[in-house]
Design a protein around this motif. Structure first.
Motif, PDB file in Angstrom:
ATOM      1  N   PRO A 169      37.744  60.894  43.733  1.00 46.98           N
ATOM      2  CA  PRO A 169      37.394  59.515  43.380  1.00 46.98           C
ATOM      3  C   PRO A 169      38.633  58.725  42.983  1.00 46.98           C
ATOM      4  N   ARG A 170      38.570  57.413  43.184  1.00 47.79           N
ATOM      5  CA  ARG A 170      39.630  56.504  42.743  1.00 47.79           C
ATOM      6  C   ARG A 170      39.110  55.727  41.538  1.00 47.79           C
ATOM      7  N   PHE A 171      40.039  55.324  40.659  1.00 48.95           N
ATOM      8  CA  PHE A 171      39.641  54.651  39.426  1.00 48.95           C
ATOM      9  C   PHE A 171      40.226  53.239  39.367  1.00 48.95           C
ATOM     10  N   TYR A 172      39.395  52.298  38.943  1.00 49.46           N
ATOM     11  CA  TYR A 172      39.816  50.897  38.835  1.00 49.46           C
ATOM     12  C   TYR A 172      39.453  50.351  37.461  1.00 49.46           C
ATOM     13  N   SER A 173      40.402  49.654  36.835  1.00 48.61           N
ATOM     14  CA  SER A 173      40.135  48.988  35.558  1.00 48.61           C
ATOM     15  C   SER A 173      39.057  47.935  35.772  1.00 48.61           C
ATOM     16  N   ILE A 174      38.096  47.889  34.882  1.00 46.26           N
ATOM     17  CA  ILE A 174      36.995  46.925  35.005  1.00 46.26           C
ATOM     18  C   ILE A 174      37.451  45.561  34.477  1.00 46.26           C
ATOM     19  N   SER A 175      37.203  44.510  35.275  1.00 44.54           N
ATOM     20  CA  SER A 175      37.681  43.174  34.876  1.00 44.54           C
ATOM     21  C   SER A 175      36.532  42.283  34.381  1.00 44.54           C
ATOM     22  N   SER A 176      35.548  42.911  33.731  1.00 45.89           N
ATOM     23  CA  SER A 176      34.445  42.139  33.147  1.00 45.89           C
ATOM     24  C   SER A 176      33.992  42.818  31.867  1.00 45.89           C
ATOM     25  N   SER A 177      33.358  42.028  31.003  1.00 48.31           N
ATOM     26  CA  SER A 177      32.732  42.572  29.797  1.00 48.31           C
ATOM     27  C   SER A 177      31.234  42.656  30.054  1.00 48.31           C
ATOM     28  N   GLN A 178      30.660  43.834  29.866  1.00 46.24           N
ATOM     29  CA  GLN A 178      29.221  43.978  30.105  1.00 46.24           C
ATOM     30  C   GLN A 178      28.414  43.115  29.126  1.00 46.24           C
ATOM     31  N   LYS A 179      28.973  42.897  27.951  1.00 46.27           N
ATOM     32  CA  LYS A 179      28.276  42.052  26.972  1.00 46.27           C
ATOM     33  C   LYS A 179      28.121  40.626  27.505  1.00 46.27           C
ATOM     34  N   TYR A 180      29.015  40.254  28.419  1.00 40.89           N
ATOM     35  CA  TYR A 180      28.976  38.888  28.974  1.00 40.89           C
ATOM     36  C   TYR A 180      28.292  38.830  30.342  1.00 40.89           C
ATOM     37  N   VAL A 181      28.548  39.833  31.218  1.00 38.72           N
ATOM     38  CA  VAL A 181      28.028  39.741  32.603  1.00 38.72           C
ATOM     39  C   VAL A 181      26.755  40.553  32.836  1.00 38.72           C
ATOM     40  N   GLY A 182      26.368  41.408  31.885  1.00 41.11           N
ATOM     41  CA  GLY A 182      25.145  42.197  32.059  1.00 41.11           C
ATOM     42  C   GLY A 182      25.321  43.356  33.021  1.00 41.11           C
ATOM     43  N   GLU A 183      24.377  43.538  33.939  1.00 47.12           N
ATOM     44  CA  GLU A 183      24.360  44.725  34.816  1.00 47.12           C
ATOM     45  C   GLU A 183      25.252  44.538  36.044  1.00 47.12           C
ATOM     46  N   GLU A 184      26.499  44.195  35.784  1.00 50.95           N
ATOM     47  CA  GLU A 184      27.500  44.029  36.839  1.00 50.95           C
ATOM     48  C   GLU A 184      28.795  44.691  36.406  1.00 50.95           C
ATOM     49  N   VAL A 185      29.614  45.003  37.397  1.00 48.39           N
ATOM     50  CA  VAL A 185      30.991  45.416  37.155  1.00 48.39           C
ATOM     51  C   VAL A 185      31.868  44.561  38.058  1.00 48.39           C
ATOM     52  N   HIS A 186      32.859  43.904  37.477  1.00 47.74           N
ATOM     53  CA  HIS A 186      33.804  43.119  38.273  1.00 47.74           C
ATOM     54  C   HIS A 186      35.094  43.928  38.444  1.00 47.74           C
ATOM     55  N   LEU A 187      35.655  43.870  39.650  1.00 46.66           N
ATOM     56  CA  LEU A 187      36.888  44.609  39.948  1.00 46.66           C
ATOM     57  C   LEU A 187      37.921  43.673  40.570  1.00 46.66           C
ATOM     58  N   THR A 188      39.187  43.985  40.331  1.00 44.26           N
ATOM     59  CA  THR A 188      40.312  43.241  40.896  1.00 44.26           C
ATOM     60  C   THR A 188      41.117  44.233  41.721  1.00 44.26           C
ATOM     61  N   ILE A 189      41.026  44.133  43.045  1.00 43.07           N
ATOM     62  CA  ILE A 189      41.560  45.193  43.907  1.00 43.07           C
ATOM     63  C   ILE A 189      42.549  44.650  44.935  1.00 43.07           C
ATOM     64  N   ALA A 190      43.733  45.245  44.965  1.00 41.41           N
ATOM     65  CA  ALA A 190      44.729  44.903  45.987  1.00 41.41           C
ATOM     66  C   ALA A 190      44.508  45.831  47.182  1.00 41.41           C
ATOM     67  N   HIS A 191      44.108  45.244  48.307  1.00 39.30           N
ATOM     68  CA  HIS A 191      43.871  46.027  49.524  1.00 39.30           C
ATOM     69  C   HIS A 191      45.207  46.519  50.066  1.00 39.30           C
ATOM     70  N   LEU A 192      45.410  47.818  49.998  1.00 40.01           N
ATOM     71  CA  LEU A 192      46.703  48.406  50.354  1.00 40.01           C
ATOM     72  C   LEU A 192      46.805  48.627  51.859  1.00 40.01           C
ATOM     73  N   GLU A 193      47.799  48.005  52.487  1.00 39.01           N
ATOM     74  CA  GLU A 193      48.088  48.208  53.915  1.00 39.01           C
ATOM     75  C   GLU A 193      49.604  48.296  54.084  1.00 39.01           C
ATOM     76  N   TYR A 194      50.054  49.273  54.862  1.00 40.64           N
ATOM     77  CA  TYR A 194      51.493  49.417  55.082  1.00 40.64           C
ATOM     78  C   TYR A 194      51.711  50.185  56.383  1.00 40.64           C
ATOM     79  N   GLU A 195      52.972  50.247  56.821  1.00 44.13           N
ATOM     80  CA  GLU A 195      53.299  50.948  58.071  1.00 44.13           C
ATOM     81  C   GLU A 195      54.255  52.093  57.814  1.00 44.13           C
ATOM     82  N   THR A 196      53.995  53.233  58.446  1.00 44.99           N
ATOM     83  CA  THR A 196      54.991  54.312  58.484  1.00 44.99           C
ATOM     84  C   THR A 196      54.992  54.881  59.894  1.00 44.99           C
ATOM     85  N   ASN A 197      56.168  55.221  60.372  1.00 45.03           N
ATOM     86  CA  ASN A 197      56.323  55.766  61.730  1.00 45.03           C
ATOM     87  C   ASN A 197      55.653  54.898  62.795  1.00 45.03           C
TER      88      ASN A 197
END
Length: 384
Positions: A169-197
């Motif tokens: 599994p991969r882990f991401y810091s949650i960017s929301s407070s459940q006390k404020y947003v309820g039954e949601e989780v907000h994420l801030t994700i950098a889509h990683l793309e790069y070239e090798t060979n």
């Protein structure tokens, strides 16, 4: 307290309710905001926690690996992880790591390789004195191109499955407070793309979440990973200094939602944010500006590529070092989130320099000061 029956061993299948780009036109990055729907899970989290996600590999990558392995994907193997009998295609999809090459696979290629030049190359890589070269080599290859290069060696589907590392599994810091947003989780994700060979590579989980998963489909296996150290202080009005360049800003969005929007704290907040370009990479600018306008936030944003000389968060911290030291003296909590390799180290070096310069202390005294902050749980880091 989390009373849900869903956990790491039994993840909840969440839905992506919303997904949009945070980076604007002209950005060299693809950073996205995701909203996961947790309804029906009874999962609970605190600001500062992370979410664990079990990804699936891209079908295109699976097909490349099957071709390189000379397999159809319909062959059945027994999974070492679960003991179940599963098709090779399904195993490559969600259990076997087909992006990172295991040393076990390299050693077995060495044992079976009949081409003497290729065998010698593997022997050099596996030599204990060549760890730097091995690390560099592994960073350039995925399982499929390694198998294609070593075409002289053939593994049965079961042998290959046993030589792969597990897909973790991969882990991401949650960017929301459940006390404020309820039954949601907000994420801030950098889509990683790069070239090798000359081949495009993608971050397994970032690609899965940002591109592969369809919206409104309950298919993302998730669980909450509590943080026992990266926590808001019990004192709702204690001042906070937050250092979060790039996606490291995620938990600080959660902190401000909780303290300002939920608890309506009177505490002071100071955020140091950094990215490449103001015009395209100022994540959550509207949120920060609103907090700022209402007197809840002091914001120092710095953009490394907007001027000839690169400027980072630690430079901005030192620029305001006198005031920053004053905040620490007044009992502020210092939070740092993001890249462990360089940013967190540079921030700590700068913190020591600030304490020496503006606290009139020598290096040893500055180190003791930082040690005390740690012991008092006033210097907290979530670095990766």
């Amino acid at each position: 307290m989390n009373y849900s029956t869903y956990n790491k061993q039994n993840p909840f299948l969440a839905t992506i309710r919303n997904r949009y780009q945070l980076s604007k036109s002209g950005s060299q990055k693809n950073t996205q905001h995701l909203v996961l729907d947790l309804r029906g899970s009874q999962l609970t989290y605190e600001a500062g926690d992370s979410i664990g996600v079990y990804p699936k590999h891209d079908p295109e990558l699976i097909n490349k690996t099957l071709i390189a392995a000379r397999a159809s994907g319909e062959e059945y193997i027994q999974s070492k992880q679960t003991g179940e009998t599963i098709s090779l295609r399904d195993f490559f999809s969600k259990q076997g790591n087909i992006t990172d090459v295991s040393q076990k696979l390299l050693k077995e290629l060495y044992n079976r390789q009949t081409n003497l030049d290729k065998k010698h190359q593997l022997e050099l890589l596996l030599d204990e004195n060549n760890r730097v070269a091995l690390k560099a080599y592994l960073a350039l290859h995925e399982v499929w191109d390694l198998l294609l290069f070593h075409v002289e060696v053939h593994f049965t589907p079961q042998e290959l499955a046993d030589l792969l590392m597990p897909l973790l599994p991969r882990f991401y810091s949650i960017s929301s407070s459940q006390k404020y947003v309820g039954e949601e989780v907000h994420l801030t994700i950098a889509h990683l793309e790069y070239e090798t060979n000359g081949h495009k590579r993608r971050g397994v989980c970032t690609h899965y979440l940002c591109e592969l998963v369809k919206l409104h489909n309950p298919e993302v296996p998730v669980f909450i990973q509590p943080s026992h150290s990266f926590r808001l202080p019990e004192d709702l009005h204690a001042p906070l200094v937050m250092v979060g360049p790039g996606t490291g800003v995620a938990p600080f969005r959660a902190f401000l939602q909780e303290r300002v929007l939920h608890h309506q704290t009177k505490g002071k907040h100071w955020l140091f944010f950094g990215e490449r370009n103001r015009s395209s990479d100022f994540f959550y600018e509207e949120d920060w500006r609103l907090f700022e306008q209402h007197g809840h936030l002091r914001l120092d944003a710095v953009f490394s590529r907007d001027q000839e000389e690169k400027v980072y968060v630690q430079h901005k911290m030192f620029e305001h070092g006198e005031e920053l030291f004053k905040w620490l003296e007044e009992g502020a909590y210092l939070f740092v989130c993001g890249d462990a390799e360089r940013m967190a180290k540079d921030v700590e070096i700068t913190l020591l320099a600030i304490i020496q310069e503006f606290g009139k202390k020598d290096f040893q005294e500055a180190r003791e000061y930082v040690k005390r902050l740690r012991q008092q749980k006033k210097y907290l880091r979530d670095v990766y």
